[in-house]
Design a protein around this motif. Structure first.
Motif, PDB file in Angstrom:
ATOM      1  N   PHE A 527       0.889  -1.216   0.294  1.00  0.00           N
ATOM      2  CA  PHE A 527       0.162   0.078  -0.182  1.00  0.00           C
ATOM      3  C   PHE A 527       0.773   1.033  -0.162  1.00  0.00           C
ATOM      4  N   PRO A 528       0.510   2.182  -0.710  1.00  0.00           N
ATOM      5  CA  PRO A 528       1.167   3.429  -1.100  1.00  0.00           C
ATOM      6  C   PRO A 528       1.080   4.036  -0.149  1.00  0.00           C
ATOM      7  N   LYS A 529       2.451   4.252   1.328  1.00  0.00           N
ATOM      8  CA  LYS A 529       3.048   5.134   2.086  1.00  0.00           C
ATOM      9  C   LYS A 529       2.428   6.728   1.981  1.00  0.00           C
ATOM     10  N   GLU A 530       1.719   7.111   0.875  1.00  0.00           N
ATOM     11  CA  GLU A 530       2.006   8.644   0.453  1.00  0.00           C
ATOM     12  C   GLU A 530       0.702   8.674   0.264  1.00  0.00           C
ATOM     13  N   HIS A 531      -0.625   7.879  -0.031  1.00  0.00           N
ATOM     14  CA  HIS A 531      -1.269   7.800   0.593  1.00  0.00           C
ATOM     15  C   HIS A 531      -2.543   7.876   2.133  1.00  0.00           C
ATOM     16  N   LEU A 532      -2.064   7.780   2.890  1.00  0.00           N
ATOM     17  CA  LEU A 532      -2.251   7.336   3.617  1.00  0.00           C
ATOM     18  C   LEU A 532      -2.917   8.700   4.192  1.00  0.00           C
ATOM     19  N   PRO A 533      -1.974  10.035   4.317  1.00  0.00           N
ATOM     20  CA  PRO A 533      -2.074  11.434   5.127  1.00  0.00           C
ATOM     21  C   PRO A 533      -3.643  11.846   4.687  1.00  0.00           C
ATOM     22  N   VAL A 534      -3.932  11.561   2.858  1.00  0.00           N
ATOM     23  CA  VAL A 534      -5.109  11.936   2.402  1.00  0.00           C
ATOM     24  C   VAL A 534      -6.071  11.071   3.075  1.00  0.00           C
ATOM     25  N   LEU A 535      -6.267   9.948   3.067  1.00  0.00           N
ATOM     26  CA  LEU A 535      -7.220   8.599   3.798  1.00  0.00           C
ATOM     27  C   LEU A 535      -7.418   9.422   4.775  1.00  0.00           C
ATOM     28  N   HIS A 536      -6.538   9.222   6.212  1.00  0.00           N
ATOM     29  CA  HIS A 536      -6.228   9.774   7.034  1.00  0.00           C
ATOM     30  C   HIS A 536      -7.644  11.080   7.049  1.00  0.00           C
ATOM     31  N   ALA A 537      -7.037  12.073   6.835  1.00  0.00           N
ATOM     32  CA  ALA A 537      -7.922  13.002   6.488  1.00  0.00           C
ATOM     33  C   ALA A 537      -9.474  12.553   6.391  1.00  0.00           C
ATOM     34  N   PHE A 538      -9.412  12.466   5.336  1.00  0.00           N
ATOM     35  CA  PHE A 538     -11.534  12.043   4.730  1.00  0.00           C
ATOM     36  C   PHE A 538     -11.646  11.570   6.590  1.00  0.00           C
ATOM     37  N   VAL A 539     -11.264  10.555   6.196  1.00  0.00           N
ATOM     38  CA  VAL A 539     -12.289   9.385   7.499  1.00  0.00           C
ATOM     39  C   VAL A 539     -12.248  10.445   9.051  1.00  0.00           C
ATOM     40  N   SER A 540     -10.989  11.210   9.219  1.00  0.00           N
ATOM     41  CA  SER A 540     -11.404  11.532  10.294  1.00  0.00           C
ATOM     42  C   SER A 540     -12.311  12.726  10.554  1.00  0.00           C
ATOM     43  N   ARG A 541     -12.367  13.384   9.308  1.00  0.00           N
ATOM     44  CA  ARG A 541     -14.024  14.237   9.174  1.00  0.00           C
ATOM     45  C   ARG A 541     -14.984  13.917   9.604  1.00  0.00           C
ATOM     46  N   PRO A 542     -16.042  14.893  10.306  1.00  0.00           N
ATOM     47  CA  PRO A 542     -16.962  14.577  11.068  1.00  0.00           C
ATOM     48  C   PRO A 542     -17.699  14.096  10.231  1.00  0.00           C
ATOM     49  N   SER A 543     -18.638  12.703  10.120  1.00  0.00           N
ATOM     50  CA  SER A 543     -19.787  11.888   8.985  1.00  0.00           C
ATOM     51  C   SER A 543     -20.306  10.732   9.160  1.00  0.00           C
ATOM     52  N   LYS A 544     -21.227  11.566   8.735  1.00  0.00           N
ATOM     53  CA  LYS A 544     -22.469  10.530   9.086  1.00  0.00           C
ATOM     54  C   LYS A 544     -22.006   9.129   8.350  1.00  0.00           C
ATOM     55  N   VAL A 545     -21.865   8.902   7.978  1.00  0.00           N
ATOM     56  CA  VAL A 545     -20.978   8.059   6.781  1.00  0.00           C
ATOM     57  C   VAL A 545     -20.512   7.012   8.147  1.00  0.00           C
ATOM     58  N   MET A 546     -19.006   7.757   8.426  1.00  0.00           N
ATOM     59  CA  MET A 546     -18.284   7.017   9.074  1.00  0.00           C
ATOM     60  C   MET A 546     -19.225   6.895  10.830  1.00  0.00           C
ATOM     61  N   GLU A 547     -19.931   7.754  11.119  1.00  0.00           N
ATOM     62  CA  GLU A 547     -20.452   7.444  12.533  1.00  0.00           C
ATOM     63  C   GLU A 547     -21.215   6.302  11.937  1.00  0.00           C
ATOM     64  N   SER A 548     -21.807   5.625  11.428  1.00  0.00           N
ATOM     65  CA  SER A 548     -22.304   5.218  11.139  1.00  0.00           C
ATOM     66  C   SER A 548     -21.826   3.249  11.668  1.00  0.00           C
ATOM     67  N   CYS A 549     -20.109   3.676  11.376  1.00  0.00           N
ATOM     68  CA  CYS A 549     -19.768   1.945  12.309  1.00  0.00           C
ATOM     69  C   CYS A 549     -18.820   3.039  12.951  1.00  0.00           C
ATOM     70  N   PRO A 550     -18.860   3.243  14.170  1.00  0.00           N
ATOM     71  CA  PRO A 550     -18.368   4.260  14.743  1.00  0.00           C
ATOM     72  C   PRO A 550     -17.137   3.716  15.390  1.00  0.00           C
ATOM     73  N   THR A 551     -17.185   2.588  15.709  1.00  0.00           N
ATOM     74  CA  THR A 551     -15.972   1.387  16.513  1.00  0.00           C
ATOM     75  C   THR A 551     -14.765   1.048  15.257  1.00  0.00           C
ATOM     76  N   PHE A 552     -15.427   0.732  14.270  1.00  0.00           N
ATOM     77  CA  PHE A 552     -14.569   0.657  13.077  1.00  0.00           C
ATOM     78  C   PHE A 552     -13.985   1.379  12.265  1.00  0.00           C
ATOM     79  N   SER A 553     -14.639   2.980  12.607  1.00  0.00           N
ATOM     80  CA  SER A 553     -13.820   4.836  11.937  1.00  0.00           C
ATOM     81  C   SER A 553     -13.297   4.170  12.952  1.00  0.00           C
ATOM     82  N   HIS A 554     -13.303   4.567  13.878  1.00  0.00           N
ATOM     83  CA  HIS A 554     -12.023   4.466  15.163  1.00  0.00           C
ATOM     84  C   HIS A 554     -10.789   3.956  14.746  1.00  0.00           C
ATOM     85  N   ASN A 555     -10.736   2.369  15.228  1.00  0.00           N
ATOM     86  CA  ASN A 555      -9.789   1.630  14.776  1.00  0.00           C
ATOM     87  C   ASN A 555      -8.760   1.905  12.898  1.00  0.00           C
ATOM     88  N   LEU A 556      -9.466   2.573  12.560  1.00  0.00           N
ATOM     89  CA  LEU A 556      -8.743   2.527  10.943  1.00  0.00           C
ATOM     90  C   LEU A 556      -8.249   3.816  11.193  1.00  0.00           C
TER      91      LEU A 556
END
Length: 563
Positions: A527-556
């Protein structure tokens, strides 16, 4: 010199924290790999008269050391309290079950009668629960009052094993005229999900003596919440209920509100981050008016509750003389609504009981209202999809009986993904994936990734098949020089509903498997490490989508911060 001796004695007492009948090795950081390393500890246990409580927290105990400690415990019949949290740090998961089995067998052989058992913060998974299964079913636990298994990674399988053990303990203890009277149950952050929670609910209903239930961050949705609600009605002495960071939605919240009307002893309710929504909040307001006479704390924060429902909740606590805190922060009340809410609380002379509203998300937009309606229909859609899959599989079986069997085909799985279909591809599934899936298109690759991830389950065979398939797909894609990896990440975010696309692309319904598979993938070398900050930025945003799976969102999110 005398002062130095006093200081040394004080330091020694602070380390062992000895109370009457308690021997403590808490926080020593001892690494006990074998019997020799545990020799001093074993000697202290053997020489301690009238041992009632043993603290082993904050050490790391291997299999041989556990067996040596167990030998010393075989003669400690007065032992009642085992504080054994965080005592397997750095151990292989395979070491933990035999260690627990040895310790449990010793307690049974000694004839101990436990009142407290704390195994929190030991990441032992379902196998670890098997390690204490015999103990929990035995006479040693007929007297158990306090069971703490927080943050143990039990999963659905572990939850079911635990529920069966508690049920059997209750049956056997009742047969002897001393039924299990468990009072405190703590099992947060265990990925129990609906099936694990439902299994435990059956046990709770039988036990009927619970006073505190803490099950936050378990990925429980409305079916599991409803099962718990029904069970808790049979526990009239319940005082504390903490289900923080699960996903009630309207149906789960209404079921829980119905139960709360019958529970007159409840003092603390924590439904924060539970997505109770406005209709659920209105049902809870009704429960407040009809029951909960001695309520002290109510947390309904971050639940997508709008102004009207929030005001109803506030007005419903008017006659709660023992109320100490009402938390409605992080909802969708709006600036004017927050002012009105404060005015209502002030008018009842309860203004100081209202928690901060600093994280209020403002009034919901129209499209958010539409999303709420869509979410409530998702379960019905799931049922329909399952029915379609069953029909399709039945047709396949029918056609298969009339013609020669077809060779394994990835397209059949991708049309209607299911764990069974993935397993039926056999040991060559990874090769078939690499041969039959065209990874030149980043968007198609993202779609295939999500379809494979959607069938992820905790069952070892399915889990292995999914993760191996993910690895085969992505390792091929990322190793291709012409593969546009950034486009893959963008497509993935669009499909998950975390990024808006200029084109009309229908997002998939997020399931825990998507996040679990992604968490696995980002840890891999391919997995390209240069894409990790981008993923982290979107996963960390307040989002109803991620809130639907709160435990696994937190783990990711946590994993992305560490890799």
């Amino acid at each position: 010199m005398a002062s130095e001796e006093v200081a040394q004695l004080a330091e020694s007492l602070a380390k062992t924290q000895v109370e009457e009948g308690e021997l403590s090795f808490k926080g020593r950081g001892m690494k006990l790999d074998n019997a020799q390393a545990a020799e001093e500890l074993v000697k202290e246990i053997e020489q301690f008269p009238g041992l009632q409580a043993l603290r082993l927290e904050g050490n790391t105990v291997g299999v041989e050391a556990a067996q040596a400690i167990a030998k010393a415990l075989e003669k400690k019949s007065e032992l009642q309290r085992c504080y054994w949290s965080d005592m397997f740090t750095g151990r292989l998961r395979s070491e933990i079950p035999p260690a627990l089995t040895s310790l449990g067998s010793a307690l049974m052989l000694a004839g101990a009668r436990l009142t407290e058992l704390d195994l929190s913060d030991n990441a032992f998974g379902p196998d670890g629960v098997r390690g204490i299964d015999s103990l929990l079913r035995s006479a040693a636990c007929f007297s158990l009052r306090d069971l703490r298994l927080n943050n143990c990674g039990m999963g659905i399988g572990g939850g079911k094993i635990l529920a069966a053990a508690l049920t059997e303990c209750h049956r056997l203890s009742s047969a002897q005229g001393t039924p299990l009277r468990l009072k405190v149950f703590i099992a947060g952050r265990n990925r129990l999900e609906n099936d694990g929670a439902t299994a435990l609910a059956h046990a709770f209903k039988l036990i009927g003596s619970l006073e505190e239930v803490h099950m936050p961050q378990n990925g429980i949705n409305h079916p599991g919440v409803t099962a718990l609600a029904i069970a808790l009605q049979h526990n009239p002495q319940l005082r504390v209920l903490n289900l923080n960071d699960n996903t009630f939605t309207k149906r789960g919240a209404i079921a829980m509100a119905t139960a709360l009307k019958e529970l007159r002893s409840v003092q603390v309710i924590n439904f924060g981050d539970c997505l109770v929504r406005s209709e659920g909040a209105l049902a809870i307001a009704e429960a407040l008016r009809e029951g909960l006479p001695i309520l002290k704390e109510l947390n309904l924060s971050f639940g997508e509750i709008t102004e009207e429902a929030a005001l109803e909740v506030a007005q419903a606590v008017e006659h709660k003389d023992q109320l100490e805190k009402l938390d409605l922060n992080g909802n969708c009340i709006g600036e004017d609504g927050c002012k009105a809410l404060k005015e209502v609380m002030d008018s009842m002379k309860m203004g100081d009981l209202l928690g901060s509203l600093s994280d209020d998300e403002g009034e919901p937009e129209d499209d958010e209202d539409e999303e709420e309606g869509e979410d409530e229909e998702e379960e019905e859609e799931e049922d329909e999809n399952e029915a379609e899959e069953d029909e399709e599989e039945g047709q396949e079986r029918k056609e298969g009986s009339m013609s020669s069997p077809h060779p394994p085909d990835i397209s059949t799985f991708l049309s209607f993904p299911s764990p069974d279909k993935l397993l039926k591809l056999g040991a060559k599934r990874t090769l078939l994936l690499q041969q039959q899936v065209d990874v030149s298109d980043p968007s198609k690759t993202a779609e295939v990734f999500l379809k494979i991830a959607s069938v992820y389950k905790e069952e070892p065979e399915v889990q292995k098949a999914v993760l191996e398939s993910i690895d085969a797909l992505l390792s091929k894609a990322f190793s291709c020089p012409s593969f546009q990896s950034f486009s893959f990440i963008s497509s993935l975010l669009v499909l998950l509903g975390l990024l808006k696309s200029e084109e009309k692309v229908k997002s998939v319904r997020l399931v825990p498997g998507h996040l679990q598979a992604l968490e696995h993938a980002v840890r891999q070398d391919y997995f390209p490490k240069e894409h990790l900050p981008v993923l982290h930025a979107f996963v960390s945003r307040p989002s109803k989508v991620m809130e639907s799976c709160p435990t696994f969102s937190h783990n990711l999110k946590t994993t992305l911060e560490r890799v």
